[in-house]
Structure formats: structure tokens, C-alpha cells
Write an enzyme that holds these catalytic residues in place. Structure first.
Site, short mmCIF file in Angstrom:
data_model
loop_
_atom_site.label_atom_id
_atom_site.label_comp_id
_atom_site.label_asym_id
_atom_site.label_seq_id
_atom_site.Cartn_x
_atom_site.Cartn_y
_atom_site.Cartn_z
CB SER A 146 -0.90 -0.02 1.25
OG SER A 146 -1.74 1.11 1.30
CB CYS A 147 1.99 3.75 -1.48
SG CYS A 147 1.16 3.72 -3.09
N GLY A 148 0.32 5.90 -0.93
CA GLY A 148 -0.62 7.02 -0.96
C GLY A 148 -1.76 6.81 -1.93
#
Length: 284
Positions: A239-241
Site C-alpha cells: 500500500s502507499c498514498g
């Protein structure tokens, strides 16, 4: 670094194969607004010979309010056909940051069942620094059919990630910078809560890169995941932004031979605004 046409290739490899008839090169440069850079304009000004521009925001699911979600199969096929990219091609993707958004397009190809795709290690900056050829002419395009076999196991939605967070049957690994992960720095998108998915681990994508934006070797990457408390024997969700740099973690995991990873496409752009899911702050 050992060149692998299914994950990561060097500038030397690309220079050697530049005139291969079945090579297709894509510039997937994409930047957050605060970077003040325009990927398309930079492509128009100069790119590796024969390169097509892959617009991450345009080749996405415009039915979604979330940024650059994976496109429907039909849209992906039609856009790539119009670019002259299809079955039997070896694809190499690069970006203007070195290694930032190119991995996202590598993941999209994998999601669509295309395996002969690699990221250019160090990207356009390394290519230019080494004095390899650059041109500003668009390539001659010939249509090429692409057969897509959707690999749904490589993508996760908010419901699946929420379940994984509660059950602890996957390791969720967040690629954002540590301050954002801990909820101590504001998110670049308005309206998002600060913090991280409960139970997730933090491996900032930049930690996996060398100073020249090439990816660290697999053993160094393995040590970074280990140090962050990531159990590499478990299935992993990255996951990330907004689902871009999460693909850098996925690329690193693939190079480690980790077969059970997937990417949370909505990432924090979705989780951070979703009213019914919990948010944790501080360290994992």
C-alpha cells in the site's frame, strides 16, 4: 544487478537491445502536483528512441473517484493497441524520477496477465547521465493485438484489506515516508486522515533505492523488509498514498521470489477517507 526482462533491466541491457524489433519502451513518468513537473511535456522534449508515453491518469478507471485506479480490461487493451504494444512484445517501462511511477505500469501489465515487462533500473536520469541516445520524435505506431488474462490475485480492495488487517492473515506493507505512516506529517491529498492501516508495517519505498535511484540488490531489500518486521513467509499486501509507490515494494518482492503479493489499489487515498475503517498512528 542481474538483468531480468520480467522485473528489472539495466540501462546497459536496454542500450544493447534498443533496436530489437519486438521491444516496446514506455515512459510512465507521473508526479504529485507539488513536484512541479509535467511527465508528458518532459516526454515531448526528449525520450529514449522509440518510446511511447503511458499516461497513468488517463489509462485508468474514470468511473472511480479515486486517483488512477486500474483501468477496465477493455480500456487497457484499446489504449495499448493504439500505442502498438501487444502480444509477443518485450516491454520496458521507465520514468523521469529514476524509479517512481514505472513500477506502477509494470504492475498494471502483470495484472493484465502480461509477464514480459521490466522496469528500467535508474530510469531516464541514468540513461541520460550515461550519454545514451535521446530523441524528441514520436515513434511510428502499428496496431498490435494484446491478449489480456486478468490476474485478480494481484489486486486488493478496501474490503479485502480491512479483513486482512483484522485477521492478520496477510502482512500489509506501507511504502509511504515514515512521518506520514506515523500520522506526524499531513497527507498531500485534502480530506484524508493521518496515520496507517492498523497492523501494517512501514517500508518507505525510498529505502529500497540507491542514491542513483536504482533498486538495491535483492539481499539488501530482504534485509530492509526483515528490519521493518515484515514476515516474508506470509502473503503480503502493498500500500502507499495512491497505489503508485506500492508497486515499487511489489517489484522488490517479485525480485526476492516472493510469489504471494498483491497491491491495494485504492491505498491511503481510499482508506484515509473511508469513514468506517480504523486508523492507527505512531509506529507499527
Amino acid at each position: 544487478m542481474a538483468d531480468d526482462p520480467k522485473t528489472l533491466v539495466s540501462t546497459a541491457w536496454l542500450a544493447q537491445h534498443l533496436k530489437d524489433p519486438d521491444l516496446r519502451i514506455l515512459d510512465a513518468s507521473w508526479y504529485l502536483p507539488e513536484a512541479g513537473r509535467d511527465g508528458r511535456a518532459e516526454y515531448d522534449a526528449g525520450h529514449i528512441p522509440g518510446t511511447r508515453f503511458f499516461d497513468i491518469d488517463e489509462i485508468s478507471d474514470h468511473r472511480s473517484d479515486l486517483p488512477h485506479m486500474a483501468p477496465p480490461v477493455e480500456k487497457f487493451m484499446s489504449r495499448l493497441r493504439a500505442m502498438g504494444v501487444g502480444d509477443g512484445h518485450q516491454v520496458v517501462v521507465y520514468d523521469g524520477a529514476g524509479l517512481l511511477s514505472a513500477a506502477r505500469v509494470w504492475w498494471l501489465f502483470r495484472l493484465m496477465g502480461q509477464e514480459n515487462v521490466a522496469v528500467l533500473d535508474g530510469g531516464f536520469p541514468k540513461w541520460q547521465a550515461e550519454g545514451h541516445p535521446v530523441e524528441d520524435m514520436p515513434p511510428i505506431i502499428r496496431d498490435r493485438h494484446m491478449t489480456v488474462r486478468m490476474q485478480n490475485q494481484l489486486v486488493r480492495d478496501v474490503t479485502q484489506v480491512s479483513s486482512a488487517s483484522k485477521l492478520g492473515d496477510h502482512v500489509i506493507v506501507d511504502a509511504r515516508a515514515a512521518l506520514r505512516f506515523r500520522g506526524e506529517a499531513p497527507e498531500p491529498r485534502d480530506g484524508l486522515r493521518a496515520g496507517h492501516i492498523p497492523g501494517s508495517r512501514n517500508v518507505p519505498y525510498a529505502d529500497l533505492l540507491n542514491a542513483d535511484k536504482t533498486m538495491k540488490d535483492p539481499e539488501a531489500c530482504r534485509a530492509i523488509f526483515d528490519a521493518a518486521g515484515v514476515d516474508l513467509t506470509m502473503p503480503i499486501i502493498t500500500s502507499c498514498g495512491s497505489g503508485v509507490t506500492a508497486a515499487i515494494l511489489a517489484l522488490a518482492l517479485e525480485r526476492l521470489g516472493h510469489a504471494h503479493w498483491s497491491l491495494y489499489d485504492g491505498s491511503w487515498a481510499e482508506w484515509g477517507m473511508f469513514p468506517t475503517v480504523p486508523v492507527a498512528t505512531g509506529d507499527a
